[in-house]
Design a protein around this motif. Sequence first.
Motif: not given
Length: 494
Positions: A2, A157, A161-162, A328, A338-344
């Motif tokens: 990213e 989270m 995630i944002r 993250t 991706s940031r989303r995958k990492t945070v979740l």
Amino acid sequence: MEKREHWKSKFGFILAATGGAIGLGNIWRFPYITGKNGGAAFVLIYIGCCIIVGIPLILAELSLGRRSQRDAVGTFKVIKPGTGWFWIGGMGVATGYLILSYYSVVAGWTIGYFFESLLGTFRKMGSPQAVASYFDTYSASPLKAIGFHGFFIVLCMIIVIRGIQGGIERACKLLMPTLLGILLICIIRSVTLEGSLAGLTFFIKPDFSKLSTQAIFEALGQSFFTLSLGMGAVITYGSYLTKKDNLASSAVMITFLDTFIAILAGFAIFPAIFAFGLPPDQGPGLVFRSLTNVFNAMPGGAVFAPLFFFLLIIAAVTSGISLLEVITAYFVDERGWSRRKTVLTMGTVSFLLGIPAALSFGRLQGVHILGKTPFSFVEGLTANYMLPLGGLMISVFVAYIWGGRKAIDEVKVGNPVFITGRIWVFLLRYICPFIVAQILLFGVLSEFTSPRVISFSEILRYYLGIIDIVIAAGVIIGGAIYIISIKRAKRREG
């Protein structure tokens, strides 16, 4: 990978970085450690530690992060490629992640107490003893401990995630002014209570007869923990800075605001504690056991109790998101996630990792790792070993491996007139390693219960404490003389 974000404004960065430093360590831990160590005299020692150790190390981490534009691990790979120094960043990532696993448990208690105070639970109890003992019952409840631990992780989270600008920076621009506003309201209520003068005197009038060499090392440890040093958070936040940002002024501002909030917390707590005749040296239970009774007896306590615990929640969240951002950034930069995958993913793992700590006061109270509960084991491992070792190695890396000249050049990119550069490098080369090594040393010695080791530790602490005081005085006086001489020389040239 990213595209790397940057802070939208310096103001947003300062609020986010200060929020990462300001946490339960300022509003929960600082008051009870101050109470245990005699009040105002301890505060002066603490401020000295922040100046001599805190500012140099924060500046070191900011310079590393901005120079590399990478996460805590990638930073060392960029600056010294092909070497093994990246393990320092790896340890920082692991440290922040482990801290988050038990920090979220304490944060969960504050969330639970916020809701309980809203419902008037404490006011319905028949005696102060019942209010004080409720904490033991509350922290032992598996449902509440795990539930609010998970609730806190989810809050962090949602923000992380944002992203940097839309998540962390925007949240801190809202949360930090709110925190300051609530804290000021609590101070006004506290200092206007009858009998509050004794608390103010305790907090602002130094009594050095109550100060011990143990207090010096308590102050060192507190400054290290509360400024988020050695855990990769400052490096990570620094990596989102641009070359136009002034690192030196940022380091000073972060340290000042963090210390300022801690002192404000003391003004909010000690006058109220003394007004109701409670001792200030009650340790970690000061907030959860004693202050709940204070709010019960205080006029308007039904309003100020939830306000205060909401204040604690804000402080915890701003620190929690910085801890989650460290791991993250690592997976986004080094693993290409991706940031989303990492945070979740890592948020879920953090929740699972924190369950043993959440159950340490109940179901797992009898389970021990090297003689400690899971909560105490992780807390001791990070606070006594990993944090000081990380800070020590960062100081050594910047001063000797990267090189003081290169570090100064990086700081000068956004601040051409960096007249304290030589003082900064001197502190990183000699003073910070010597002082931080002491935190690590006494962390090791604290593990031994032998009377001989305890006696040796006390003697060593006494003499090193005296040496540290002499060093601090020399640094402050010598630094002031150096700065004055440089300014006079520049005036003659001008």
